[in-house]
Structure formats: C-alpha cells, structure tokens
Design a protein around this motif. Structure first.
Motif, PDB file in Angstrom:
ATOM      1  N   ILE A  64       0.854  -1.205   0.000  1.00 39.33           N
ATOM      2  CA  ILE A  64       0.000   0.000   0.000  1.00 39.33           C
ATOM      3  C   ILE A  64       0.889   1.253   0.000  1.00 39.33           C
ATOM      4  N   ASP A  65       1.903   1.240   0.851  1.00 43.65           N
ATOM      5  CA  ASP A  65       2.797   2.412   0.944  1.00 43.65           C
ATOM      6  C   ASP A  65       3.540   2.652  -0.371  1.00 43.65           C
ATOM      7  N   LYS A  66       3.966   1.555  -0.985  1.00 43.20           N
ATOM      8  CA  LYS A  66       4.692   1.658  -2.250  1.00 43.20           C
ATOM      9  C   LYS A  66       3.809   2.303  -3.323  1.00 43.20           C
ATOM     10  N   LEU A  67       2.570   1.842  -3.369  1.00 44.14           N
ATOM     11  CA  LEU A  67       1.628   2.374  -4.361  1.00 44.14           C
ATOM     12  C   LEU A  67       1.313   3.848  -4.075  1.00 44.14           C
ATOM     13  N   GLU A  68       1.187   4.165  -2.806  1.00 46.82           N
ATOM     14  CA  GLU A  68       0.882   5.551  -2.427  1.00 46.82           C
ATOM     15  C   GLU A  68       2.002   6.492  -2.895  1.00 46.82           C
ATOM     16  N   THR A  69       3.233   6.066  -2.696  1.00 45.79           N
ATOM     17  CA  THR A  69       4.368   6.877  -3.139  1.00 45.79           C
ATOM     18  C   THR A  69       4.300   7.093  -4.652  1.00 45.79           C
ATOM     19  N   HIS A  70       3.979   6.015  -5.363  1.00 46.02           N
ATOM     20  CA  HIS A  70       3.875   6.116  -6.821  1.00 46.02           C
ATOM     21  C   HIS A  70       2.865   7.192  -7.216  1.00 46.02           C
ATOM     22  N   TYR A  71       1.737   7.236  -6.523  1.00 46.56           N
ATOM     23  CA  TYR A  71       0.707   8.218  -6.863  1.00 46.56           C
ATOM     24  C   TYR A  71       1.116   9.639  -6.482  1.00 46.56           C
ATOM     25  N   HIS A  72       1.719   9.780  -5.319  1.00 46.85           N
ATOM     26  CA  HIS A  72       2.141  11.134  -4.942  1.00 46.85           C
ATOM     27  C   HIS A  72       3.229  11.643  -5.898  1.00 46.85           C
ATOM     28  N   ASP A  73       4.063  10.732  -6.366  1.00 48.28           N
ATOM     29  CA  ASP A  73       5.113  11.119  -7.327  1.00 48.28           C
ATOM     30  C   ASP A  73       4.538  11.502  -8.691  1.00 48.28           C
ATOM     31  N   PHE A  74       3.356  11.017  -8.968  1.00 44.62           N
ATOM     32  CA  PHE A  74       2.706  11.252 -10.254  1.00 44.62           C
ATOM     33  C   PHE A  74       2.205  12.699 -10.368  1.00 44.62           C
ATOM     34  N   ILE A  75       1.835  13.248  -9.236  1.00 48.11           N
ATOM     35  CA  ILE A  75       1.125  14.539  -9.223  1.00 48.11           C
ATOM     36  C   ILE A  75       1.943  15.735  -9.754  1.00 48.11           C
ATOM     37  N   PRO A  76       3.203  15.914  -9.304  1.00 49.52           N
ATOM     38  CA  PRO A  76       3.949  17.099  -9.788  1.00 49.52           C
ATOM     39  C   PRO A  76       4.064  17.148 -11.307  1.00 49.52           C
ATOM     40  N   GLY A  77       4.132  16.008 -11.951  1.00 49.33           N
ATOM     41  CA  GLY A  77       4.200  15.993 -13.413  1.00 49.33           C
ATOM     42  C   GLY A  77       2.844  16.275 -14.046  1.00 49.33           C
ATOM     43  N   VAL A  79      -0.020  18.147 -12.656  1.00 52.09           N
ATOM     44  CA  VAL A  79      -0.586  19.498 -12.495  1.00 52.09           C
ATOM     45  C   VAL A  79       0.438  20.450 -11.886  1.00 52.09           C
ATOM     46  N   GLN A  80       0.272  21.725 -12.171  1.00 53.58           N
ATOM     47  CA  GLN A  80       1.282  22.712 -11.768  1.00 53.58           C
ATOM     48  C   GLN A  80       0.832  23.682 -10.685  1.00 53.58           C
ATOM     49  N   THR A  81      -0.428  24.101 -10.713  1.00 49.30           N
ATOM     50  CA  THR A  81      -0.841  25.121  -9.738  1.00 49.30           C
ATOM     51  C   THR A  81      -0.949  24.505  -8.342  1.00 49.30           C
ATOM     52  N   ALA A  82      -0.782  25.353  -7.330  1.00 52.47           N
ATOM     53  CA  ALA A  82      -0.860  24.877  -5.945  1.00 52.47           C
ATOM     54  C   ALA A  82      -2.246  24.299  -5.662  1.00 52.47           C
ATOM     55  N   ASP A  83      -3.277  24.950  -6.161  1.00 53.85           N
ATOM     56  CA  ASP A  83      -4.647  24.474  -5.931  1.00 53.85           C
ATOM     57  C   ASP A  83      -4.838  23.065  -6.478  1.00 53.85           C
ATOM     58  N   ALA A  84      -4.392  22.883  -7.722  1.00 51.44           N
ATOM     59  CA  ALA A  84      -4.583  21.578  -8.374  1.00 51.44           C
ATOM     60  C   ALA A  84      -3.767  20.509  -7.654  1.00 51.44           C
ATOM     61  N   ARG A  85      -2.545  20.843  -7.253  1.00 46.06           N
ATOM     62  CA  ARG A  85      -1.715  19.858  -6.551  1.00 46.06           C
ATOM     63  C   ARG A  85      -2.343  19.467  -5.216  1.00 46.06           C
ATOM     64  N   ASN A  86      -2.866  20.480  -4.526  1.00 42.17           N
ATOM     65  CA  ASN A  86      -3.528  20.174  -3.255  1.00 42.17           C
ATOM     66  C   ASN A  86      -4.727  19.256  -3.466  1.00 42.17           C
ATOM     67  N   ALA A  87      -5.522  19.606  -4.478  1.00 43.26           N
ATOM     68  CA  ALA A  87      -6.714  18.801  -4.754  1.00 43.26           C
ATOM     69  C   ALA A  87      -6.313  17.357  -5.081  1.00 43.26           C
ATOM     70  N   ALA A  88      -5.281  17.217  -5.910  1.00 36.59           N
ATOM     71  CA  ALA A  88      -4.838  15.873  -6.314  1.00 36.59           C
ATOM     72  C   ALA A  88      -4.300  15.101  -5.114  1.00 36.59           C
ATOM     73  N   ASN A  89      -3.494  15.776  -4.281  1.00 36.43           N
ATOM     74  CA  ASN A  89      -2.955  15.089  -3.099  1.00 36.43           C
ATOM     75  C   ASN A  89      -4.055  14.671  -2.135  1.00 36.43           C
ATOM     76  N   ARG A  90      -5.063  15.519  -2.020  1.00 32.42           N
ATOM     77  CA  ARG A  90      -6.191  15.167  -1.131  1.00 32.42           C
ATOM     78  C   ARG A  90      -6.886  13.897  -1.624  1.00 32.42           C
ATOM     79  N   ILE A  91      -7.059  13.803  -2.929  1.00 32.36           N
ATOM     80  CA  ILE A  91      -7.712  12.618  -3.506  1.00 32.36           C
ATOM     81  C   ILE A  91      -6.898  11.360  -3.176  1.00 32.36           C
ATOM     82  N   ILE A  92      -5.605  11.455  -3.399  1.00 34.48           N
ATOM     83  CA  ILE A  92      -4.743  10.294  -3.135  1.00 34.48           C
ATOM     84  C   ILE A  92      -4.779   9.932  -1.646  1.00 34.48           C
TER      85      ILE A  92
END
Ligand code: ASP
Ligand code: MG
Length: 439
Positions: A64-77, A79-92
């Motif tokens: 689970i932790d390995k997969l979570e890292t994969h998803y958090h690593d996916f986000i910076p590539g 979306v760029q704005t702080a709002d979008a990154r926050n929204a994406a991280n919240r989803i994950i």
C-alpha cells in the motif's frame, strides 16, 4: 455522442494523461471518456488483496505504501498550480486512508472488490483535476451510479441505459463526461467489477446503452495486427474487420481487445475503432458489421491450453456419449474451446484448469483419459476462409513440419483453429505468416 476509452498505459504517465486531454478535444462531438487505472495499479491492488487474504498484513502495508508513493510522485508531473496539486494530493490521501482502514478489518470478498475499484476511481479523479486546471469543461460520471451486473454477473444494456440516460439529461450542456472503466455494482448493490481487462467492456456497454456513433478504444498499438507483433517480425494493421472476425481474434488471443466487449457493440450496431494514443493519426482498425474483404485477415494464438482425450470402444455406435462428456464439463463450469471427434474418441480443449483433477476423474468413468498440457491454439481468422480452397492448401503446406494435435474446421465460416504443442507456437506463427500473408 461517442465513447473514447483509454487503457492503463495511455494514462500511466503524467505526459500521457496530457495527451489524452488533447485527444478528447480534437472534435466537438459530445463524448464519454472511459479510463482504466494507471498501468500496474490493478496488479498492485490484486497483490494487496492477496496479502490480506493470506493474513499477511505486513506485506499488504508495504505494498500500500509503495503504491501511495507512486501516486504522490505522479502529481507534480500532472498538475502545476498549488490548488490543483492540493486537490490531487487530497484525492490520493483519501483513497490510501481507505486502504489503510481496510488493513484493520477482516478480509472478505466484498472488501476485495472495494480494493480493486480504487485504481479507476483515482485515475478518473486525477484526470478531472488536470482538466479543471486546464479550464476544460467536463463532468465526472461515477460508474457506480449506472454500471451494473445482474445476479448471474451479467451486465444488461437496458438496465445500464435506464440509469445512464437521466444522468446525461441533467447535464445537457456538458460535452465531456469522464467515467471509470471496469467497476460496477452487483445485484446486491455492492461494488464489483467486470473482471480483469474489463474497461473495454465498460466502453462497449456504454456505447450500446447510449447508441453512440462510435466506440473508440485507445491503446498503444495501431489497431489489430494480422499476427502477433511480439512474436513475428513483420506484421501489418488490419483496416477493417467484422464483429464476428474480431470476436474470434479477441477470444483466441489477440490481446488488444477484451473478448466480452464485442457483443454489446455488435448487438447495438456501434462501430468499434482501435486507435493508438501515441500515433493518433494512424488509421487503426475499424470493426463493424461488414468484413470489408474475404480471405485470411489474421492469425492469433492462445497459450496455456489443456487438451483432453477420451477414448472408449463402447462409444462405437453409442448415442449419448458426447452428452455425458459435456455434462462433466458443465458440472464444473469449465468451458470447452475446441472439439474433434472420431468414432471411438473425442478430444476437447480447455483453458481453465481449476477443476481439472475432478473432471479427469469423472471422465475416467466414460473411457480412457489422456491429458496434454501447455498446448497452444493457433487460430486463422478471416471472412469465408472456410470456403476458400487455396487458403486451406497453402495453410497446410506451410505447416507441414509442425506436429498438429487437433484441427477445427467448419465450426464457423471465419475460423480454422489448430492445436499445436506450446513449444511450436513461434515457428507455427512465423510459417503461417509467410505462407498466408507472404510476410
Ligand atoms: N484496470 C483493470 C485491469 O487492469 C481494467 C482494465 O484496465 O481494463 O484489469
Ligand atoms: Mg486492456
């Protein structure tokens, strides 16, 4: 309205998702976009489920932790704005919180289905965050609100259509809908799925349910090829084929399309297009009512086949023998792919060995049983090939050195199938490529 389905590799990297966003804006037609989970995710979720089923919480937590890292690593590539990154991280965070809660409760089949659903839920939500950042008007359409299977685990197009139509009607102004492939609700209302690779099936069911103009399946290859490109050097894409031809090919090993996804499109006459995300200008393959041409279209192979031979001298002039044989397979819900018979023996093939031992035991009461594993079905598919004599001649001429175990001919007009030992697969495919396509 049309359907555009993108598979795991088409959304597996941030830049791929960006490409998908471009592709869905290429025309003005309203569309429902069906997404798979990011590539590798469903396999990872299956593993987590297996860990939990085997009471290995530590391994589950690690995965689970390995997969979570994969998803958090996916986000910076992505979306760029702080709002979008926050929204994406919240989803994950939300989805992985759920997986971590599951660690604490006792495992069940229903929970297994919940775990498997996470991939498509995350991919669609992340994609939606990206579209929002780009200012692309769209709506998320939760598949769990309309995609369903009945008590026999079969989807019913009418049911799906009845649930989907009002949802679409409330958003008449929206041109782009995003939904999850693969996941659905079962007859008990629980989260379930359409089995592995089922996102194609989702796309085709929605296409049928809304009578779409076309059902586009976007992958990483330019359509169905005349032979397996992983095994044979020279292959070509097939421009057009009929639903019947595509069904035989999908069933007999062409990995590009899930075999179940043919019937809804065929029944509701929605053409299916197989297209390449990486080369969107390529023609790909169009599957529709008409075959386009006669003759050999393609060769496909299916591995891991088990051949079972039942021989009985009592079968001579006996009736009811085949029924008894089939009843054994029916009892264990194991479907037969190929059959050949002689007066004293019958050979069948199956691809599922879950009940092989009991099947062989029960068949033992009917005659002498022999089992050969690791066989391969090589299927030659094309409109009316069974009527085309030159094809038969060159087919058998080209494989005269291969020890063919079974031949199935005449079952349909579009198919001739051969059973060969698995180790002859590559050679058989190459020889047929030369003999039938001169490639
Ligand atoms: N994500 C699911 C799977 O890997 C469904 C699909 O991609 O078609 O099986
Ligand atoms: Mg697939």
């Amino acid at each position: 309205m049309k359907i555009m389905k993108f598979g795991g590799t088409s959304v597996g990297k941030p830049e791929r998702m960006h490409q998908v966003a471009e592709l869905i804006q290429k025309d003005d037609e309203a569309k429902i976009v069906v997404l798979s989970a990011l590539s590798g995710t469903t396999n990872a979720l299956v593993e987590i489920s297996n860990n939990l089923a085997g009471f290995d919480k530590q391994a589950a937590k690690h995965n689970i932790d390995k997969l979570e890292t994969h998803y958090h690593d996916f986000i910076p590539g992505l979306v760029q704005t702080a709002d979008a990154r926050n929204a994406a991280n919240r989803i994950i965070d939300e989805h992985f919180e759920f997986l971590n809660i599951i660690l604490k409760i006792s495992f069940s089949e229903a929970l297994n289905k919940d775990i498997l659903a996470q991939g498509e839920l995350m991919s669609t939500k992340l994609f939606s965050v990206y579209l929002q950042e780009q200012g692309i008007n769209h709506r998320l359409l939760p598949a769990l609100d309309f995609m369903s299977i009945d008590t026999y685990e079969e989807p019913q197009v009418k049911e799906i259509s009845n649930k989907l139509a009002p949802l679409l009607a409330t958003h008449k102004d929206v041109k782009v809908f995003i939904t999850q492939g693969y996941i659905c609700r079962n007859a008990r209302g629980e989260v379930d799925n359409l089995k592995r690779g089922g996102s194609d099936y989702t796309a085709s069911l929605i296409a049928a349910a809304i009578n779409a103009s076309v059902c586009e399946i976007w992958t990483d290859i330019s359509g169905m090829h005349n032979n397996d490109p992983r095994i044979v050097e020279k292959t070509v894409a097939i421009e057009q084929m009929s639903f019947d031809e595509a069904a035989e090919l999908a069933y007999f090993g062409a990995k590009i399309l899930h075999p179940a996804s043919i019937w809804p499109a065929q029944m509701y006459k929605v053409p299916v297009k197989l297209l390449n995300t990486m080369q969107p200008e390529d023609k790909g393959t169009t599957i529709q009512e008409m075959a386009g041409s006669t003759g050999v279209k393609a060769i496909a192979a299916k591995d891991g086949i088990i051949a079972i031979n039942i021989r009985s001298s009592r079968m001579l002039l006996a009736y009811g023998f085949l029924r008894k044989v089939f009843e054994v397979f029916e009892k264990y819900r194991t479907s037969i792919d190929m059959i050949t018979t002689s007066e004293v023996a019958v050979s069948v093939t199956i691809d599922n060995d879950a009940h092989l031992d009991v099947i062989v035991k029960e068949l033992g009461a009917l005659g002498t049983v022999e089992v050969d594993r690791d066989e391969t079905i090589v299927s030659i598919v094309g409109n009316e090939i069974a009527e085309t004599k030159v094809i038969l001649a060159s087919l058998f001429e080209s494989i005269k050195d291969i020890p063919v175990r079974m031949v199935s001919y005449g079952g349909s007009r579009h198919n001739i199938s051969l059973l060969v030992p698995g180790k002859y697969k590559q050679q058989t495919l190459q020889l047929l490529n030369k003999g039938l396509f001169n490639l």
